[in-house]
Design an enzyme around this catalytic site. Structure first.
Site, short mmCIF file in Angstrom:
data_model
loop_
_atom_site.label_atom_id
_atom_site.label_comp_id
_atom_site.label_asym_id
_atom_site.label_seq_id
_atom_site.Cartn_x
_atom_site.Cartn_y
_atom_site.Cartn_z
N ASP A 1 1.91 -1.47 11.70
CA ASP A 1 0.58 -1.86 11.19
C ASP A 1 0.23 -3.32 11.50
O ASP A 1 -0.87 -3.77 11.19
CB ASP A 1 0.54 -1.67 9.66
N ARG B 1 -8.79 11.64 12.55
CA ARG B 1 -7.36 11.38 12.76
C ARG B 1 -6.56 12.69 12.81
O ARG B 1 -6.91 13.67 12.15
CB ARG B 1 -6.86 10.43 11.68
N GLY C 1 -5.25 7.70 5.54
CA GLY C 1 -4.39 8.67 6.21
C GLY C 1 -3.13 8.96 5.42
O GLY C 1 -2.65 10.09 5.37
N ARG D 1 2.91 5.99 -3.19
CA ARG D 1 4.05 6.83 -3.61
C ARG D 1 4.28 6.72 -5.11
O ARG D 1 4.75 7.68 -5.75
CB ARG D 1 5.29 6.43 -2.80
N SER E 1 7.06 8.62 12.64
CA SER E 1 6.00 8.52 11.64
C SER E 1 6.54 8.74 10.23
O SER E 1 7.03 9.82 9.89
CB SER E 1 4.90 9.56 11.92
N LYS F 1 0.84 -1.20 0.00
CA LYS F 1 0.00 0.00 0.00
C LYS F 1 0.88 1.25 0.00
O LYS F 1 0.65 2.18 -0.78
CB LYS F 1 -0.90 -0.04 1.23
C1 S3P Z 1 2.54 4.65 6.30
C2 S3P Z 1 3.06 4.96 7.54
C3 S3P Z 1 2.52 4.48 8.80
C4 S3P Z 1 1.58 3.30 8.60
C5 S3P Z 1 0.61 3.54 7.47
C6 S3P Z 1 1.37 3.75 6.18
C7 S3P Z 1 3.14 5.20 5.10
O1 S3P Z 1 1.79 5.52 9.43
O2 S3P Z 1 0.86 3.05 9.79
O3 S3P Z 1 -0.24 2.41 7.31
O4 S3P Z 1 2.83 4.71 3.99
O5 S3P Z 1 3.96 6.11 5.20
P1 S3P Z 1 2.50 6.56 10.44
O6 S3P Z 1 3.43 7.37 9.67
O7 S3P Z 1 1.35 7.39 10.97
O8 S3P Z 1 3.13 5.74 11.49
#
Ligand code: S3P
Length: 745
Positions: A618, A425, A397, A329, A470, A324
């Site tokens: 995750d 969120r 998100g 990206r 993050s 994902k």
């Molecule tokens: C992700 C980063 C993580 C992960 C999300 C995907 C990403 O979130 O939990 O499923 O693709 O950069 P956080 O950056 O909030 O930890």
């Protein structure tokens, strides 16, 4: 619902009025039904069929005793009907209509009954059928169809409530909008298509070679012109009654048609492809709405639950869908690159599709996805166009946070919205540092979506120490940094996924990584490349846990991404005694990949090392299930981030495990779980998932070792990350039944 309408009169005994009244009668809402039609046969037939009790050739007599009058006549006949019935109306009678133009009916009512007459409620059912007339009346015609009511400021509340209730009795979904808006929407969605269809048939039929045309006209002609067989009188009236709105939408259409003509003339195949792919995506989306599987507010349109029962030892070799994070990206960087990017293995899940749609909305031509292949015609760093409306990012998100960085560097304004879960969120974590870079970012209360970004701000590079580990925040700032003056660097407190850094390099953009700090310099260009998206280790994790906890299991997951920033789940399961082997390790497009063989093993409880938390962020929902099957206690600490994922995952998992009879407790930053050991089985029960895909899939995994069936509620969002989860799960030994419970809205 008990609705009492009293004596109902129907004026105009066609399909629309008769179907409604049939439903009302069946529900016992009427004490008597009288009917009128200019055609005596229709009245007789309606009486014979038991749709009306009585009729009269004198319209005034039919309505004289009526409490609820349905005017169901062609638009242009409404005024004369009103003139005829006005003197005989009973005091306080409620009137309503079913016409597809509301402005003209509103003026007729005002002219005949008075500008402040509040007992007439304007309505329009969006339903119909190829069949017409009394004989075709169908009490179920409106079931799960929309009815638009267009109340006016002077409409009486009780009359409005009665009309809404009467439609709901017939099973309709009632919506309200104002008169002008209704007429604009209908001009676009119904009146223009009819106009074009009539016009096309007329154009072709009036050419002397028309015989040939009709002789060879197959599917396309037939499908496009089906509606030109509708009633000319009815459509003449509609085109006249809604003239203004139809002209407005027709002008817009003419402009776009002229532009398409120019693209074809210039043989600009990319632009032509843009029109076609955007249209196809919109049409596919519409088909999903029709099938009630639309992405837009999935939680409201369909309720899917899983009924999961004990499974067998897992076996097989298969590939889970694409990663994902990398899929998101690939669309973002491919769109901003110079040249054409080919992506394979793209995740066709709702989250990455939301990102794809956002870039289509900003004018990027994107072909696919088709079996994981996507072709992106990059527009360059400054080639995005303002989207026509808000960018709707569903449950994702990652889309919202990464896009926030990119949008901060654009010249136009953008608003980003999401579903109920995304709307809760935290976005302050990206809005605050973006503001430090000079971006103009607004969020709703306490930093929640919608996120509004004003374009045209000059960004300047900053150094930012991430307050939390993050990858989304890190990526957001690096992407904004591409548009900033000077250097942007981000230091993270613990390693998080580095797909943005790797992929930027793949697109030829210089990224300096020095320990925990990544740095980019603004003003560079991206060069298109090919991307092979590996299978998502986060999706693979469900099967790693499943095979580990189910005795006798032996499965191999193919082509899984094993980026060192993502392999926490493997490290943790191994530390718990899991039997996991990496085979055929290789590098594909800058990302390490392997086939992963998992055999069952008796796991043991551990204190999960905190340095593994961001690397498995995750995967904790499924790891909680592993812990519940282990010998002894598992303790998780340092994982407070889990509380702000698609749901509060600590709470959701602990509550679910407790429901299944496990001794589990949540703490501020983790949980303590007492494992059931080798012979332990889960009890059955109902699991609340909070619409979180990973909670749903984790409990499906738990069901392998359940004594009683587990009902897992609200699983529609599994499609955000793992659209074929049930198919793969059942294929290798799980036992999940999908139960669709229809609409809840
Ligand atoms: C992700 C980063 C993580 C992960 C999300 C995907 C990403 O979130 O939990 O499923 O693709 O950069 P956080 O950056 O909030 O930890």
């Amino acid at each position: 619902m008990t609705v009492t309408l009293g004596h109902v009169a129907v004026v105009g005994l066609g399909l629309i009025g008769c179907s409604w009244v049939k439903a009302l009668r069946q529900a016992g809402c009427t004490t008597a039904v009288s009917g009128f039609d200019r055609n005596l046969d229709s009245m007789q037939q309606a009486q014979q069929l038991g749709i009306i009790d009585s009729y009269s050739e004198q319209l005034a007599e039919v309505v004289a005793d009526a409490d609820f009058i349905i005017v169901s006549v062609p638009i242009k006949a409404v005024r004369s009907v009103l003139e005829e019935i006005a003197p005989s109306l009973k005091h306080n009678a409620i009137l309503t209509d079913v016409g597809s133009v509301k402005g003209s009916v509103a003026s007729d009512v005002a002219a005949v009954l008075g500008a402040q007459f509040g007992r007439f409620v304007l309505g329009h059912p969006i339903a119909g059928s190829e069949r017409s007339g009394v004989a075709a009346a169908d009490a179920d015609l409106y079931r799960r169809h929309k009815v638009i009511i267009t109340p006016q400021p002077h409409t009486d509340t009780d009359a409005l409530q009665q009309v809404v209730a009467a439609w709901q009795v017939a099973g309709a979904e009632v919506e309200q909008m104002d008169v002008v808006h209704h007429d604009e929407v209908l001009a676009a969605t119904s009146h223009l298509p009819h106009l074009l269809s009539y016009n096309l048939v007329d154009t072709l039929a009036s050419r002397h070679e028309n015989k040939e045309i009709f002789h060879y006209a197959a599917g396309g002609f037939r499908d496009f012109t089906r509606i030109a067989a509708s009633s000319p009188v009815m459509w003449r009236d509609i085109f006249s009654a809604n003239r203004e709105q139809i002209l407005a939408v027709l002008d817009m259409f003419q402009q776009d048609l002229t532009q398409l003509r120019q693209h074809i003339e210039a043989d600009d195949v990319t632009q032509v492809m843009g029109v076609l792919t955007r249209a196809k995506a919109a049409r596919d989306h519409f088909s999903k709405i029709l099938a009630r599987r639309a992405y837009v507010e999935p939680m409201k349109t369909a309720t899917i639950s899983y009924l999961a029962s004990a499974g067998r030892a897992l076996s097989g070799q298969f590939r889970v869908p694409g990663d994902k994070s990398i899929s998101h990206r690939s669309i973002m960087l491919g769109s901003l690159a110079n040249g054409v990017t080919e992506v394979s293995g793209f995740l066709e899940g709702e989250d990455s599709l939301a990102t794809l749609q956002a870039f289509r909305d900003m004018g990027v031509v994107i072909e696919g996805p088709h079996r994981g292949r996507v072709t992106i015609h990059g527009v360059g760093m400054h080639g995005l166009q303002p989207p026509p409306g808000s960018l709707y990012l569903g449950n994702s998100g990652t889309s919202m946070r990464l896009l926030a960085g990119l949008m901060a560097g654009q010249k136009f304004n953008v608003e980003m919205t999401g579903d109920e879960s995304l709307s809760k969120r935290p976005m302050g974590r990206v809005a605050d540092p973006l503001a430090l870079m000079g971006a103009n970012v607004d969020t709703a209360d306490s930093g929640r979506p919608p996120v509004r970004i004003r374009g045209g701000s000059a960004l300047r590079g900053i150094h930012y120490d991430l307050p939390m580990a993050s990858a989304q925040v890190k990526s957001c700032l690096l992407l904004a940094g591409l548009y900033a003056e000077g250097e942007t660097s981000v230091t993270e407190p613990a390693p998080t996924r580095d797909h943005t850094e790797r992929m930027l390099k793949g697109f030829g953009y210089d990224v300096q990584v020095d320990g925990s700090t990544a740095t980019v310099k603004g003003g560079g260009e991206l060069t298109a490349c090919d991307i092979d998206v590996p299978a998502d280790i986060s999706s693979a994790a469900f099967f790693m846990v499943a095979a580990s906890i189910m005795p006798g299991s032996d499965i191999t997951l193919e082509h899984v991404g094993i980026n060192p920033t993502r392999i926490g789940v493997i490290n943790i399961l191994k530390a718990m005694g899991g039997n996991i082997e990496l085979l055929n390790e290789r590098e594909v497009g800058g990302e390490p990949v392997a086939d992963i063989r998992i055999r069952s093993a008796q796991l043991k409880g551990i204190h999960i090392p905190e340095d593994q938390v961001p690397l498995a962020i995750d995967e904790f929902p499924s790891l909680f299930v592993a812990a519940a099957c282990a010998d002894g206690e598992t303790v998780l600490t340092g994982a407070e981030e889990l509380r702000v994922k698609e749901s509060d995952r600590i709470q959701a998992m602990v509550d679910g495990l407790v429901t299944l009879g496990v001794d589990a407790k949540g703490t501020d930053d983790g949980a303590v779980i007492q494992g059931m050991g080798g012979d332990g089985q889960f009890g059955g029960g109902d699991i609340v998932t909070y619409h979180d895909h990973r909670i749903a899939m984790s409990f499906a995994v738990a069901s392998l070792r359940t004594a009683e069936p587990i009902r897992i509620l609200d699983c529609a969002n599994v499609a955000t990350s793992f659209p074929n989860f049930v198919e793969l799960a059942n294929g290798c030994g799980m036992h999940i039944e999908v139960v669709e419970e229809g609409a809840t809205a």
